[in-house]
Scaffold this active site. Structure first.
Site, PDB file in Angstrom:
ATOM      1  N   GLY A  44       0.837  -1.192   0.000  1.00 32.70           N
ATOM      2  CA  GLY A  44       0.000   0.000   0.000  1.00 32.70           C
ATOM      3  C   GLY A  44       0.871   1.241   0.000  1.00 32.70           C
ATOM      4  N   GLU A  60      -3.279   2.372   5.625  1.00 35.95           N
ATOM      5  CA  GLU A  60      -3.095   3.403   4.589  1.00 35.95           C
ATOM      6  C   GLU A  60      -3.952   4.635   4.855  1.00 35.95           C
ATOM      7  OE1 GLU A  60      -0.640   3.224   2.688  1.00 35.95           O
ATOM      8  OE2 GLU A  60      -0.232   1.133   3.176  1.00 35.95           O
ATOM      9  N   HIS A  71      -2.664   7.189   7.208  1.00 38.36           N
ATOM     10  CA  HIS A  71      -1.717   8.164   6.634  1.00 38.36           C
ATOM     11  C   HIS A  71      -2.444   9.440   6.215  1.00 38.36           C
ATOM     12  CE1 HIS A  71       2.108   6.078   6.525  1.00 38.36           C
ATOM     13  NE2 HIS A  71       1.590   5.004   5.948  1.00 38.36           N
ATOM     14  N   LEU A 121       6.595   1.821   4.511  1.00 42.89           N
ATOM     15  CA  LEU A 121       7.697   2.294   3.671  1.00 42.89           C
ATOM     16  C   LEU A 121       8.277   3.608   4.197  1.00 42.89           C
ATOM     17  CD1 LEU A 121       6.241   1.457   0.133  1.00 42.89           C
ATOM     18  CD2 LEU A 121       7.920   0.143   1.455  1.00 42.89           C
TER      19      LEU A 121
END
Ligand code: NI
Length: 184
Positions: free
Chosen positions: A45, A141, A144, A99
């Site tokens: 993602g 996700e 975020h 990430l």
């Protein structure tokens, strides 16, 4: 085009992202670049703030899991303007990584079911109940987009344990196999 991934310490990761309209410039290209960047970095993602844009666009691929879970074959989706309406179900603990937090993997507890509304890349509206692994990835996700990261869900003790790694990121000295944009 592969874009650099913004790392912990970058202010954009702490902003609440804004909804976009269908006339957002070069949206198709942006989505293509986000997919390419995510796949290159071996992610499942990627949210737009992670490439420096405070907008509500997320890409998810579950295809890398399809050897174990055939139902995820060719699962590549775009979620625009997503908003979680409800989190329910059993609370499940699972290890997560991000990430934007290279080298950190920690167990996070999340609800197993969500109700979410979003538009797809054609701006068709969806209102869905999602369960299981996809619900987990979506919650990570979509966090975020609220300026949140998975480390915000950790206990004070666990946060203390990863402080050293976070400080390395704040010094711009984190390492990963993909291109990053660190604060220094
Ligand atoms: Ni993440």
């Amino acid at each position: 085009m592969i874009l650099p991934i913004y790392v912990y310490g970058q202010p954009v990761l702490r902003k609440v992202a804004e909804d976009i309209t269908p006339d957002y410039p070069n949206l198709k290209e942006l989505i293509d670049n986000m997919f390419e960047t995510m796949v290159h970095a071996d992610g499942v993602g990627l949210a737009a703030p992670q490439i420096g844009l405070p907008i509500r666009v997320v890409v998810i691929t579950l295809d890398p899991l399809s050897e174990e879970y055939p139902e995820f074959k060719d699962f590549n989706r775009v979620y625009i303007n997503p908003h979680i309406l409800e989190v329910s179900g059993e609370e499940i603990s699972m290890e997560e990584g991000c990430l934007s937090l290279p080298g950190i993997h920690e167990t996070v507890k999340r609800g197993s079911r969500i109700r979410v509304k979003y538009v797809d890349e054609n701006f068709v509206e969806h209102d869905e109940v999602v369960e299981g692994y996809l619900a987990r990835v979506m919650q990570h996700e979509f966090d975020h987009l609220e300026g949140k990261m998975f480390i915000d869900h950790l206990s004070a003790l666990r946060r203390q344990m990863i402080k050293g790694k976070l400080n390395v990121m704040l010094k711009g000295k984190a390492r990963s196999s993909y291109k990053m944009k660190q604060v220094k």
